[in-house]
Design a protein around this motif. Structure first.
Motif, PDB file in Angstrom:
ATOM      1  N   GLU A 246      55.473  31.551  39.937  1.00 19.52           N
ATOM      2  CA  GLU A 246      56.211  30.284  39.886  1.00 19.52           C
ATOM      3  C   GLU A 246      56.603  29.776  41.268  1.00 19.52           C
ATOM      4  O   GLU A 246      56.801  28.575  41.457  1.00 19.52           O
ATOM      5  N   ASP A 247      56.697  30.678  42.246  1.00 18.32           N
ATOM      6  CA  ASP A 247      57.057  30.237  43.602  1.00 18.32           C
ATOM      7  C   ASP A 247      55.896  29.582  44.338  1.00 18.32           C
ATOM      8  O   ASP A 247      56.063  29.054  45.432  1.00 18.32           O
ATOM      9  N   LEU A 248      54.690  29.609  43.720  1.00 22.35           N
ATOM     10  CA  LEU A 248      53.471  29.040  44.315  1.00 22.35           C
ATOM     11  C   LEU A 248      53.134  29.677  45.662  1.00 22.35           C
ATOM     12  O   LEU A 248      52.399  29.113  46.466  1.00 22.35           O
ATOM     13  N   VAL A 249      53.638  30.867  45.882  1.00 22.57           N
ATOM     14  CA  VAL A 249      53.425  31.598  47.132  1.00 22.57           C
ATOM     15  C   VAL A 249      52.663  32.900  46.885  1.00 22.57           C
ATOM     16  O   VAL A 249      51.700  33.210  47.578  1.00 22.57           O
ATOM     17  N   HIS A 250      53.098  33.657  45.871  1.00 27.81           N
ATOM     18  CA  HIS A 250      52.521  34.976  45.606  1.00 27.81           C
ATOM     19  C   HIS A 250      51.487  34.910  44.487  1.00 27.81           C
ATOM     20  O   HIS A 250      51.751  34.312  43.430  1.00 27.81           O
ATOM     21  N   PRO A 251      50.312  35.510  44.674  1.00 29.82           N
ATOM     22  CA  PRO A 251      49.335  35.594  43.579  1.00 29.82           C
ATOM     23  C   PRO A 251      49.946  36.314  42.379  1.00 29.82           C
ATOM     24  O   PRO A 251      50.710  37.270  42.542  1.00 29.82           O
ATOM     25  N   ASN A 252      49.613  35.838  41.182  1.00 30.02           N
ATOM     26  CA  ASN A 252      50.178  36.452  39.983  1.00 30.02           C
ATOM     27  C   ASN A 252      49.339  37.635  39.513  1.00 30.02           C
ATOM     28  O   ASN A 252      48.381  38.053  40.177  1.00 30.02           O
ATOM     29  N   HIS A 253      49.690  38.171  38.349  1.00 30.51           N
ATOM     30  CA  HIS A 253      49.014  39.357  37.825  1.00 30.51           C
ATOM     31  C   HIS A 253      47.518  39.112  37.634  1.00 30.51           C
ATOM     32  O   HIS A 253      46.692  39.964  37.981  1.00 30.51           O
ATOM     33  N   ALA A 254      47.167  37.953  37.086  1.00 37.96           N
ATOM     34  CA  ALA A 254      45.749  37.648  36.830  1.00 37.96           C
ATOM     35  C   ALA A 254      44.951  37.625  38.130  1.00 37.96           C
ATOM     36  O   ALA A 254      43.832  38.149  38.194  1.00 37.96           O
ATOM     37  N   ALA A 255      45.517  37.029  39.178  1.00 40.81           N
ATOM     38  CA  ALA A 255      44.820  36.965  40.466  1.00 40.81           C
ATOM     39  C   ALA A 255      44.653  38.354  41.073  1.00 40.81           C
ATOM     40  O   ALA A 255      43.587  38.695  41.607  1.00 40.81           O
ATOM     41  N   THR A 256      45.710  39.167  40.976  1.00 39.15           N
ATOM     42  CA  THR A 256      45.637  40.525  41.517  1.00 39.15           C
ATOM     43  C   THR A 256      44.591  41.346  40.777  1.00 39.15           C
ATOM     44  O   THR A 256      43.829  42.109  41.392  1.00 39.15           O
ATOM     45  N   GLU A 257      44.539  41.196  39.461  1.00 38.97           N
ATOM     46  CA  GLU A 257      43.531  41.909  38.672  1.00 38.97           C
ATOM     47  C   GLU A 257      42.119  41.478  39.070  1.00 38.97           C
ATOM     48  O   GLU A 257      41.199  42.304  39.138  1.00 38.97           O
ATOM     49  N   TYR A 258      41.937  40.196  39.350  1.00 39.86           N
ATOM     50  CA  TYR A 258      40.628  39.682  39.739  1.00 39.86           C
ATOM     51  C   TYR A 258      40.196  40.277  41.088  1.00 39.86           C
ATOM     52  O   TYR A 258      39.059  40.730  41.251  1.00 39.86           O
ATOM     53  N   VAL A 259      41.125  40.295  42.041  1.00 36.34           N
ATOM     54  CA  VAL A 259      40.825  40.861  43.357  1.00 36.34           C
ATOM     55  C   VAL A 259      40.524  42.355  43.230  1.00 36.34           C
ATOM     56  O   VAL A 259      39.599  42.870  43.863  1.00 36.34           O
ATOM     57  N   TRP A 260      41.286  43.043  42.396  1.00 38.19           N
ATOM     58  CA  TRP A 260      41.069  44.480  42.173  1.00 38.19           C
ATOM     59  C   TRP A 260      39.675  44.735  41.589  1.00 38.19           C
ATOM     60  O   TRP A 260      38.965  45.648  42.029  1.00 38.19           O
ATOM     61  N   THR A 261      39.265  43.914  40.650  1.00 33.96           N
ATOM     62  CA  THR A 261      37.931  44.052  40.058  1.00 33.96           C
ATOM     63  C   THR A 261      36.852  43.855  41.120  1.00 33.96           C
ATOM     64  O   THR A 261      35.875  44.614  41.198  1.00 33.96           O
ATOM     65  N   LYS A 262      37.024  42.837  41.958  1.00 26.90           N
ATOM     66  CA  LYS A 262      36.050  42.562  43.010  1.00 26.90           C
ATOM     67  C   LYS A 262      36.031  43.688  44.054  1.00 26.90           C
ATOM     68  O   LYS A 262      34.970  44.027  44.601  1.00 26.90           O
ATOM     69  N   LEU A 263      37.199  44.258  44.335  1.00 26.62           N
ATOM     70  CA  LEU A 263      37.271  45.370  45.282  1.00 26.62           C
ATOM     71  C   LEU A 263      36.489  46.573  44.754  1.00 26.62           C
ATOM     72  O   LEU A 263      35.729  47.216  45.494  1.00 26.62           O
ATOM     73  N   LYS A 264      36.664  46.877  43.487  1.00 25.37           N
ATOM     74  CA  LYS A 264      35.918  47.993  42.884  1.00 25.37           C
ATOM     75  C   LYS A 264      34.417  47.748  42.950  1.00 25.37           C
ATOM     76  O   LYS A 264      33.647  48.641  43.311  1.00 25.37           O
ATOM     77  N   GLU A 265      34.006  46.533  42.611  1.00 22.21           N
ATOM     78  CA  GLU A 265      32.572  46.218  42.594  1.00 22.21           C
ATOM     79  C   GLU A 265      31.956  46.310  43.986  1.00 22.21           C
ATOM     80  O   GLU A 265      30.811  46.753  44.142  1.00 22.21           O
ATOM     81  N   ALA A 266      32.713  45.905  45.005  1.00 22.27           N
ATOM     82  CA  ALA A 266      32.177  45.868  46.366  1.00 22.27           C
ATOM     83  C   ALA A 266      32.282  47.203  47.089  1.00 22.27           C
ATOM     84  O   ALA A 266      31.449  47.514  47.945  1.00 22.27           O
ATOM     85  N   CYS A 267      33.307  47.979  46.767  1.00 24.94           N
ATOM     86  CA  CYS A 267      33.625  49.158  47.580  1.00 24.94           C
ATOM     87  C   CYS A 267      33.461  50.488  46.860  1.00 24.94           C
ATOM     88  O   CYS A 267      33.728  51.546  47.455  1.00 24.94           O
TER      89      CYS A 267
END
Length: 334
Positions: A246-267
């Motif tokens: 809601e602060d429009l500053v911090h990525p929310n849970h969905a965004a963090t999960e997406y980045v985590w998925t991409k990190l696993k796939e790449a690394c």
């Protein structure tokens, strides 16, 4: 119809697996990913100085860990009924100077031991803006960069934006010391997708640009470095405020999960990702709270996951799951 612009993430040349030790340092986004790695069964040590945003504070923290710097009460200052260090987050502050230095020195020693044999260091940079101490600041040389403001008066600080060359110099010095300390360590750089709007939108973008340019220059020069595009995945791939809190500053849970998925796939390899899924199932079971813990159904549940954990540890004895196994076995009613 496409609703976001996915892009390929370059693969890490030497993938991470569960036998590796991983240290993380940097912004609050570091701790989001760090918790994911811990829950996935990796041996992790994160933010030994607490949350750090700027390259100077990150570099100083790593160098002080390498040299095993010992803090004394003379290094601290007293404000708002607590003792603080300009190089540590307030979670390391104390009611007494001895309490604060004890926490800081214990953290430095633990981090030194871990970093000495770590396989990966993940550095997440948040901002190229630095806050230097003025002559009015307590117990500090003017011009020293503060890692945390500890809610001190604004007159104690002067802010300035580091340029790309300055960031390269600071990080390059740190990398030289790190390479001499641990010749086998590999470094993964990321830029935090957290938006530092306290500086304004334009200045936030200037800051991120300096960090991105500096990190890419270093990655191109040194083969043991890798850039993971956490910032670009949120800003350019997802690119929607619904992926922010809601602060429009911090990525929310969905965004963090997406980045985590991409990190696993790449690394990570497919085998490592499969093992993560098994561990995460066990971790979910560990957190389950039964309304009737003595019921036969719950006891069967505990025995099932005790067996699964034992089997996993038999094949992968290096996994940090012994405390989870203890929980299951100690909770079973014989």
């Amino acid at each position: 119809m496409k609703f976001h612009a996915e892009f390929d993430v370059q693969k890490l040349a030497m993938p991470i697996h569960h036998q590796h030790k991983i240290m993380l340092i940097g912004s609050c986004f570091t701790e989001n990913i760090g918790e994911k790695l811990i829950n996935a069964g990796f041996r992790v040590h994160q933010n030994p100085n607490g949350i750090l945003f700027n390259p100077v504070s990150v570099a100083e923290a790593i160098i002080n860990i390498i040299s095993k710097k010992e803090y004394t009460p003379a290094d601290l200052f007293f404000l708002n009924e607590s003792w603080h260090s300009w190089q540590f987050h307030s979670r390391f502050s104390g009611v007494t100077a001895d309490e604060a230095t004890e926490k800081m020195n214990a953290s430095i020693v633990n981090a030194h031991q871990f970093l000495q044999t770590a396989d990966y260091l993940i550095v997440t940079l948040g901002s190229a803006w630095v806050y230097t101490l003025t002559a009015e600041a307590a117990n500090a040389k003017p011009g020293t960069v503060a890692a945390n403001n500890h809610k001190a008066p604004a007159a104690w600080f002067q802010k300035k934006l580091m340029d790309t060359t300055q960031v390269i110099t600071v990080l390059g010095t740190m990398l030289d010391r790190l390479g001499a300390f641990n010749k086998n360590i590999k470094v993964i750089f990321t830029i935090s997708p957290v938006r530092h709007l306290r500086e304004g939108v334009i200045n936030n973008n200037r800051s991120k640009a300096a960090l991105i340019s500096a990190v890419h220059y270093l990655v191109e020069q040194l083969p043991q470095l890798y850039y993971f595009p956490a910032y670009e995945l949120v800003i350019d791939d997802l690119r929607d405020y619904r992926f922010y809190a809601e602060d429009l500053v911090h990525p929310n849970h969905a965004a963090t999960e997406y980045v985590w998925t991409k990190l696993k796939e790449a690394c990570m390899t497919a085998e490592t990702i499969d093992l993560i899924e098994q561990i995460e199932e066990i971790q979910i079971a560990r957190r389950h709270v039964s309304s009737n813990p003595k019921s036969q159904q719950h006891q069967t549940f505990l025995r099932k996951y005790a067996t699964l954990t034992q089997q996993l540890l038999k094949v992968h004895p290096y996994l940090p799951l012994h405390h989870v196994l203890d929980y299951f076995t100690n909770t079973i009613n014989d």
